[in-house]
Design a protein around this motif. Sequence first.
Motif, short mmCIF file in Angstrom:
data_model
loop_
_atom_site.label_atom_id
_atom_site.label_comp_id
_atom_site.label_asym_id
_atom_site.label_seq_id
_atom_site.Cartn_x
_atom_site.Cartn_y
_atom_site.Cartn_z
N GLN A 26 0.82 -1.21 0.00
CA GLN A 26 0.00 0.00 0.00
C GLN A 26 0.85 1.26 0.00
O GLN A 26 0.49 2.30 -0.56
N SER A 27 2.05 1.17 0.58
CA SER A 27 2.90 2.35 0.73
C SER A 27 4.15 2.32 -0.13
O SER A 27 4.99 3.23 -0.03
N GLY A 29 8.55 -12.60 1.51
CA GLY A 29 7.71 -11.44 1.23
C GLY A 29 8.48 -10.14 1.08
O GLY A 29 7.95 -9.06 1.35
N MET A 30 9.73 -10.25 0.61
CA MET A 30 10.56 -9.05 0.43
C MET A 30 11.15 -9.02 -0.97
O MET A 30 11.54 -10.06 -1.53
N VAL A 31 11.23 -7.82 -1.54
CA VAL A 31 11.95 -7.60 -2.79
C VAL A 31 13.31 -7.02 -2.44
O VAL A 31 13.40 -6.07 -1.66
N ILE A 91 0.59 -9.47 0.89
CA ILE A 91 -0.12 -10.64 0.35
C ILE A 91 -1.07 -10.21 -0.76
O ILE A 91 -1.19 -10.88 -1.79
N ARG A 92 -1.72 -9.07 -0.59
CA ARG A 92 -2.68 -8.59 -1.59
C ARG A 92 -2.00 -8.20 -2.90
O ARG A 92 -2.58 -8.31 -3.98
N LYS A 93 -0.75 -7.75 -2.82
CA LYS A 93 -0.05 -7.26 -4.02
C LYS A 93 0.88 -8.31 -4.63
O LYS A 93 1.44 -8.08 -5.71
N LYS A 94 1.05 -9.43 -3.97
CA LYS A 94 2.03 -10.43 -4.39
C LYS A 94 1.77 -10.94 -5.81
O LYS A 94 2.67 -10.99 -6.65
N GLU A 95 0.54 -11.32 -6.11
CA GLU A 95 0.22 -11.89 -7.42
C GLU A 95 0.48 -10.89 -8.55
O GLU A 95 1.08 -11.23 -9.57
#
Length: 242
Positions: free
Chosen positions: A198-199, A214-216, A228-232
């Motif tokens: 989100q940020s 869960g990290m880039v 989780i919402r943006k992963k796909e």
Amino acid sequence: MIKTLLVEDKPYIRKGLISLITLLDKGLTIIGECASVKEAVTVTNACKPDLVFLDINLPDGNAFDFLEQTSALNFKVIFITAYDKYALQALKMGAIDYILKPVDIDELEAAIDKVINSTDSIQKKEIEKVKEEIENNRLVISLQDGYQVINIHDLKYCKSDKGYTTFYLSNDKTIMASKPIKHFIDSLPASKFVRTHQSCVVNLDYVEKYDKSGMVILKGNQRVPVSIRKKEEFLSKLFNKK
């Protein structure tokens, strides 16, 4: 004789360019030197050059301000720029060429040969494409004391916090704007930038690794979270990009 005008605000660059042009002996005759858009427009209208060496950024405007004010005249253009080659790939199209600062004699000779053998009408069409390309590759941020221009290619990622957005650049500089990230998201090319959180918004060109925790991980070892919402959406764009 090819009447040639130099439009560059730094005297030492003009002096060096004249020396190299003389050394190459391509039939170019220097008819004037200008350090601003205003001066260049006046001299161009009066002297009607065949070829203009044109700096992209000038103290009172840019190359395209000059070209708009002299659009009725026919002359060929070689851009002079300190921009990174990657950022100006468009200038290698068709009849257009550019030389990087500091000027290299081989690049100068290649640019002169290419432009001399082109036609004015082709150049004008290509310049319009270049103008659009350059304008689409920058982001203008409003600051308290003025405006900051960011080259899109230099932007690694941006992060929003409490209504402010921080822009992280490839040279390790940061710029903070007093607006949330949603204010800027539409100005960033969707093919390059993806929202990982989100940020947070990330430039895919700088992604080195995706950690399944869960990290880039970006070039320079910055770590940006992926929700989780943006992963796909992020993984879909990452795979398509690569």
